[in-house]
Design an enzyme around this catalytic site. Structure first.
Site, PDB file in Angstrom:
ATOM      1  CE  LYS A 154      15.309 -16.459  20.031  1.00 51.77           C
ATOM      2  NZ  LYS A 154      15.178 -15.423  21.169  1.00 51.77           N
TER       3      LYS A 154
ATOM      4  NE  ARG B 287      20.408 -18.711  24.589  1.00 53.11           N
ATOM      5  CZ  ARG B 287      19.347 -19.210  24.503  1.00 53.11           C
ATOM      6  NH1 ARG B 287      18.762 -19.456  23.449  1.00 53.11           N
ATOM      7  NH2 ARG B 287      18.374 -19.381  25.443  1.00 53.11           N
TER       8      ARG B 287
HETATM    9  P1  AMP Z   1      15.206 -20.320  25.442  1.00 57.81           P
HETATM   10  O1  AMP Z   1      13.590 -21.103  25.416  1.00 57.81           O
HETATM   11  O2  AMP Z   1      15.884 -20.171  24.267  1.00 57.81           O
HETATM   12  O3  AMP Z   1      14.856 -19.057  26.129  1.00 57.81           O
HETATM   13  O4  AMP Z   1      16.101 -21.469  26.238  1.00 57.81           O
HETATM   14  C1  AMP Z   1      15.701 -21.935  27.511  1.00 57.81           C
HETATM   15  C2  AMP Z   1      16.764 -22.596  28.111  1.00 57.81           C
HETATM   16  O5  AMP Z   1      17.490 -23.473  27.337  1.00 57.81           O
HETATM   17  C3  AMP Z   1      18.058 -21.317  28.367  1.00 57.81           C
HETATM   18  O6  AMP Z   1      17.834 -20.539  29.568  1.00 57.81           O
HETATM   19  C4  AMP Z   1      19.229 -22.370  28.550  1.00 57.81           C
HETATM   20  O7  AMP Z   1      19.416 -22.866  29.805  1.00 57.81           O
HETATM   21  C5  AMP Z   1      19.019 -23.486  27.428  1.00 57.81           C
HETATM   22  N1  AMP Z   1      19.428 -23.209  26.136  1.00 57.81           N
HETATM   23  C6  AMP Z   1      18.533 -23.093  24.910  1.00 57.81           C
HETATM   24  N2  AMP Z   1      19.543 -22.766  23.858  1.00 57.81           N
HETATM   25  C7  AMP Z   1      20.663 -22.892  24.436  1.00 57.81           C
HETATM   26  C8  AMP Z   1      21.941 -22.618  23.638  1.00 57.81           C
HETATM   27  N3  AMP Z   1      22.205 -22.486  22.603  1.00 57.81           N
HETATM   28  N4  AMP Z   1      23.259 -22.850  24.437  1.00 57.81           N
HETATM   29  C9  AMP Z   1      22.957 -23.243  25.726  1.00 57.81           C
HETATM   30  N5  AMP Z   1      21.980 -23.439  26.534  1.00 57.81           N
HETATM   31  C10 AMP Z   1      20.694 -23.110  25.953  1.00 57.81           C
END
Ligand code: AMP
Length: 227
Positions: A20, A95
């Site tokens: 992504k 999410r």
């Molecule tokens: P990512 O880089 O998208 O894997 O996000 C890293 C971390 O940020 C996730 O494991 C969550 O703890 C938090 N996070 C990111 N996006 C969301 C979301 N839409 N809802 C809740 N937590 C989020």
């Protein structure tokens, strides 16, 4: 097409490691809109010295989701910034179903709507492998590399700014598996939400990066034209 004639709200969905971030950094030039990643927003916020920052830090390190309330408030603020006037590419949001519903409501208040939801499809095991092979630039976490599929030109250094590459603390095999399982449990049901609204488009995320970009552009352009 450099700047979008109509506002575009592209929601990139896919399991961690599906590409992504890599794809969003290519698409933002073409559509003239910023790449908004909630994970990136939280990574920036967590270095602040506030109770909220400490809560986010603990949640992320454990591979859990930040609360819907905090996440929705952060996205609402971001969508109203001046660089988002023509829309955004959202990566990592929504999410959960409450987040998807809140996004629809926010956009409706602005007289706007979701343009298209490309789903970068990848199996759990491939996601875990890609995430644990992932290295990011220590200066800009949007500069992302993968030791097997997208290595830097000089080992350990960012192609853009020469900064050292580091591994994210939530990209350990354990935290990665937990986040990926959370994706399948909590985020997969959102595919139905967007399928029902005829916004979902499937893309095979195992294909080479440039091929995925080409398919994304084809599908996004068709959605923009269909209005
Ligand atoms: P990512 O880089 O998208 O894997 O996000 C890293 C971390 O940020 C996730 O494991 C969550 O703890 C938090 N996070 C990111 N996006 C969301 C979301 N839409 N809802 C809740 N937590 C989020």
């Amino acid at each position: 097409m450099s700047a979008a004639a109509v506002p575009v709200y592209i929601l990139l969905m896919g399991v961690q490691g599906a590409g992504k971030g890599t794809q969003a950094s290519k698409l933002k030039e073409r559509y003239g809109v910023p790449h908004v990643t909630t994970g990136g927003m939280f990574r920036e916020m967590k270095s602040e010295d506030t109770p909220l920052a400490r809560e986010i830090q603990q949640t992320m390190a454990a591979g859990n989701l930040v609360s819907d309330e905090t996440t929705i408030a952060a996205v609402r603020q971001r969508l109203h910034k001046s660089d988002a006037v023509n829309g955004v590419i959202l990566d990592g949001f929504p999410r959960t179903q409450p987040q998807a519903e809140a996004l629809d409501a926010m956009l409706a208040e602005m007289g706007r709507k979701v343009t298209v939801v490309p789903y970068l499809e990848l199996r759990r095991e491939d996601g875990i492998k890609r995430v644990t092979d992932r290295w990011v630039c220590s200066l800009d976490s949007n500069h992302v590399y993968n030791l097997s599929t997208n290595p830097p030109q000089i080992p350990g250094k960012c192609d853009f700014d020469d900064s050292p590459l580091i591994q994210r603390e939530d990209d350990t095999p354990e935290a990665a598996a937990k986040r990926i399982d959370a994706f399948f449990a909590q985020t997969m049901p959102l595919l139905d939400y967007y399928r029902e609204r005829q916004l979902l488009r499937y893309i095979d995320a195992r294909k080479p990066i440039d091929q995925v970009t080409a398919e994304l552009i084809e599908k996004i352009d068709a959605a923009i034209q269909a209005g």
